[in-house]
Motif scaffolding. Structure first.
Motif, short mmCIF file in Angstrom:
data_model
loop_
_atom_site.label_atom_id
_atom_site.label_comp_id
_atom_site.label_asym_id
_atom_site.label_seq_id
_atom_site.Cartn_x
_atom_site.Cartn_y
_atom_site.Cartn_z
N MET A 101 0.84 -1.20 0.00
CA MET A 101 0.00 0.00 0.00
C MET A 101 0.87 1.24 0.00
N LYS A 102 0.45 2.22 -0.78
CA LYS A 102 1.25 3.45 -0.88
C LYS A 102 0.67 4.53 0.03
N PHE A 103 1.57 5.32 0.63
CA PHE A 103 1.12 6.45 1.43
C PHE A 103 1.36 7.72 0.62
N THR A 104 0.37 8.57 0.59
CA THR A 104 0.52 9.80 -0.20
C THR A 104 0.78 10.96 0.76
N THR A 105 1.30 12.06 0.21
CA THR A 105 1.48 13.24 1.07
C THR A 105 0.11 13.84 1.34
N GLY A 106 -0.11 14.23 2.57
CA GLY A 106 -1.44 14.74 2.94
C GLY A 106 -1.40 16.23 3.15
N ILE A 107 -2.52 16.72 3.65
CA ILE A 107 -2.67 18.16 3.91
C ILE A 107 -1.62 18.65 4.91
N PHE A 108 -1.27 17.77 5.88
CA PHE A 108 -0.32 18.20 6.91
C PHE A 108 1.04 18.53 6.31
N ASP A 109 1.46 17.69 5.33
CA ASP A 109 2.76 17.96 4.67
C ASP A 109 2.67 19.23 3.83
N GLU A 110 1.55 19.36 3.11
CA GLU A 110 1.35 20.56 2.28
C GLU A 110 1.42 21.82 3.14
N LEU A 111 0.78 21.74 4.29
CA LEU A 111 0.71 22.89 5.19
C LEU A 111 2.12 23.21 5.73
N ALA A 112 2.85 22.17 6.12
CA ALA A 112 4.20 22.39 6.65
C ALA A 112 5.08 23.05 5.60
N LEU A 113 4.96 22.62 4.36
CA LEU A 113 5.74 23.23 3.26
C LEU A 113 5.38 24.69 3.08
N GLN A 114 4.08 24.96 3.15
CA GLN A 114 3.59 26.33 2.97
C GLN A 114 4.06 27.22 4.13
N VAL A 115 4.07 26.66 5.34
CA VAL A 115 4.54 27.43 6.51
C VAL A 115 6.00 27.85 6.27
N LYS A 116 6.80 26.91 5.78
CA LYS A 116 8.22 27.20 5.51
C LYS A 116 8.36 28.32 4.50
N LYS A 117 7.55 28.23 3.46
CA LYS A 117 7.61 29.23 2.37
C LYS A 117 7.21 30.61 2.88
N ILE A 118 6.11 30.65 3.62
CA ILE A 118 5.60 31.94 4.10
C ILE A 118 6.55 32.55 5.14
N ALA A 119 7.20 31.67 5.93
CA ALA A 119 8.11 32.15 6.98
C ALA A 119 9.29 32.94 6.39
N LYS A 120 9.55 32.76 5.12
CA LYS A 120 10.65 33.52 4.48
C LYS A 120 10.27 34.97 4.26
N VAL A 121 8.96 35.24 4.19
CA VAL A 121 8.55 36.61 3.89
C VAL A 121 7.75 37.27 5.01
N MET A 122 7.37 36.49 6.02
CA MET A 122 6.47 37.02 7.06
C MET A 122 6.75 36.30 8.39
N ASP A 123 6.43 36.99 9.49
CA ASP A 123 6.55 36.35 10.79
C ASP A 123 5.36 35.40 10.96
N VAL A 124 5.64 34.10 11.02
CA VAL A 124 4.56 33.11 11.09
C VAL A 124 4.22 32.80 12.55
N ILE A 125 2.94 32.78 12.87
CA ILE A 125 2.49 32.26 14.18
C ILE A 125 1.91 30.90 13.89
N ASN A 126 2.63 29.88 14.29
CA ASN A 126 2.25 28.52 13.88
C ASN A 126 1.41 27.83 14.95
N LEU A 127 0.11 27.81 14.73
CA LEU A 127 -0.80 27.12 15.67
C LEU A 127 -1.30 25.83 15.03
#
Ligand SMILES: Cc1ncc(COP(=O)(O)O)c(C=O)c1O
Length: 383
Positions: free
Chosen positions: A1-27
């Motif tokens: 069975m294959k595991f796919t990347t989920g919303i949590f991974d997508e979100l973590a990637l996006q947090v990293k990206k946004i943190a380069k341009v803005m102060d992120v409050i990660n809740l």
């Protein structure tokens, strides 16, 4: 069975990206921001200096630590365990992930919550099990209504995962609820597991119940606990399973084929954590209670009413009117304001329409997060 990347991974990637341009409050992640008690760090520091502590520790874990768990169960829940009814895990997640593999045959049925913490579904998939998703909704107070599950499903079920106090739904289960679960487990011959990772984090005098409090539970039940949230030790990866000794032996056997135990200094640190448990927990609960109030009060000022949770370190918030897509809400909020929250859909289809906010920032940051959320809502003329 294959595991796919989920919303949590997508979100973590996006947090990293946004943190380069803005102060992120990660809740978005339930990783405690608070430090462990100084006594725990002191023991960890001392034990790491000891060159003799670097060998394999082997399963099922240090006897002294398992005795501390046994004592804790007796002290907190009046549950009486033998040491051979416990095992130390590389985090409770690891044990939950491996349990079906240890006790289920491929094709057998496992029941998991929808919405639910993702490990239960992943664990069932790892074992090649069939999955029945039981619904948790506001109408049923986010509690499994076992009497409404079709009889053919109950007959086919080998294992049910419960999670009370619940992440992400923040609700507790009663003694009667667990009693009914044990009754059904015996009647239909399945195993019932409760994930008690948030057992210590209860508010307003609410108290968690252990599944193992039910007389006869040990015939059919296992329970998982963790030092991650109770003692702010998420990074050391240490948890426990306790309950039916045959199930513990099967899990131990499987694990002996996979891992060689938790690093000794971590186990020693956990022993120390249990020694200071009462003071650590009472301070921690006060902190989360206060953060909960601050975030809820601040969101209210911006027109978003959220029900105070009785447990865990999260708010489970229904999207304000005018919004229905939790993923779009969370990703737009993140890119426009730098506030990261978890979309409810990430926990299953019935999580749609909600988001989860973790109370893992200090009060000043929570006020700031609410302010940014408020401006986001106003920008869409919702408030
Ligand atoms: C419900 C629940 N169970 C288990 C875990 C994993 O805990 P551990 O750090 O012990 O693996 C988490 C972590 O967030 C959780 O929320």
């Amino acid at each position: 069975m294959k595991f796919t990347t989920g919303i949590f991974d997508e979100l973590a990637l996006q947090v990293k990206k946004i943190a380069k341009v803005m102060d992120v409050i990660n809740l978005s992640i339930g990783s405690p921001d608070l430090p462990p008690h100084p006594k725990i760090i002191e023991v960890l520091t001392r034990e790491v200096q000891n060159p003799q502590n670097y060998g394999y520790t082997l399963n099922p874990g240090l006897e002294e630590l398992r005795e501390a768990l046994v004592f804790w169960y007796r002290h907190k829940y009046r549950v009486f365990l033998e040491v051979n009814e416990t095992i130390v895990l590389l985090g409770s997640q690891e044990g939950l992930a491996h349990l079906p593999l240890a006790i289920i045959n491929p094709g057998e049925l496992v029941m998991v919550p929808n919405p639910g913490y993702p490990i239960y579904e992943a664990a069932a998939k790892l074992a090649g099990a069939k999955i029945f998703y039981y619904p948790l909704t506001e109408e049923n107070n986010f509690l499994l209504e076992i009497e409404k599950i079709p009889e053919e499903i109950l007959k086919a079920t080998k294992l049910i995962f419960l999670n009370y106090p619940n992440n992400p739904l923040t609700v507790l289960a009663s003694y009667d609820f667990f009693e009914k679960m044990v009754f059904y487990a015996k009647k239909y011959e399945f195993i019932v597991v409760n994930d008690l990772a948030y057992g210590e984090l209860t508010f307003d005098q609410a108290k968690s119940i252990s599944l193992l409090e039910i007389p006869g539970a040990k015939d059919v039940a296992l329970e998982f606990t963790s030092v991650s949230k109770s003692f702010n030790l998420a990074g050391i990866r240490l948890g426990f399973a306790a309950g039916n000794p045959k199930l513990i032996s099967k899990l131990t056997l499987l694990k002996s084929n996979i891992d060689y135990g938790v690093f000794k200094p971590f186990q020693k640190a956990a022993i120390e954590a249990f020694k200071y448990r009462d003071i650590i927990i009472s301070d921690l609960v006060k902190t989360y209670e206060s953060r909960r109030k601050v975030l809820i009060d601040s969101l209210k000022k911006w027109g978003w009413e959220v029900k105070p949770p009785l447990s865990t370190m999260f708010l489970w918030a229904k999207l304000p009117s005018g919004f229905s897509d939790s993923k779009a809400f969370a990703f737009n909020l993140l890119s426009e304001t730098g506030v990261a929250v978890t979309p409810g859909i990430g926990f299953g289809s019935l999580g749609e329409g909600y988001i989860r906010m973790a109370l893992v920032a200090d009060e000043e940051k929570l006020v700031e997060a609410a302010k940014r959320i408020g401006s986001y809502l106003q920008g869409r003329s919702i408030t």
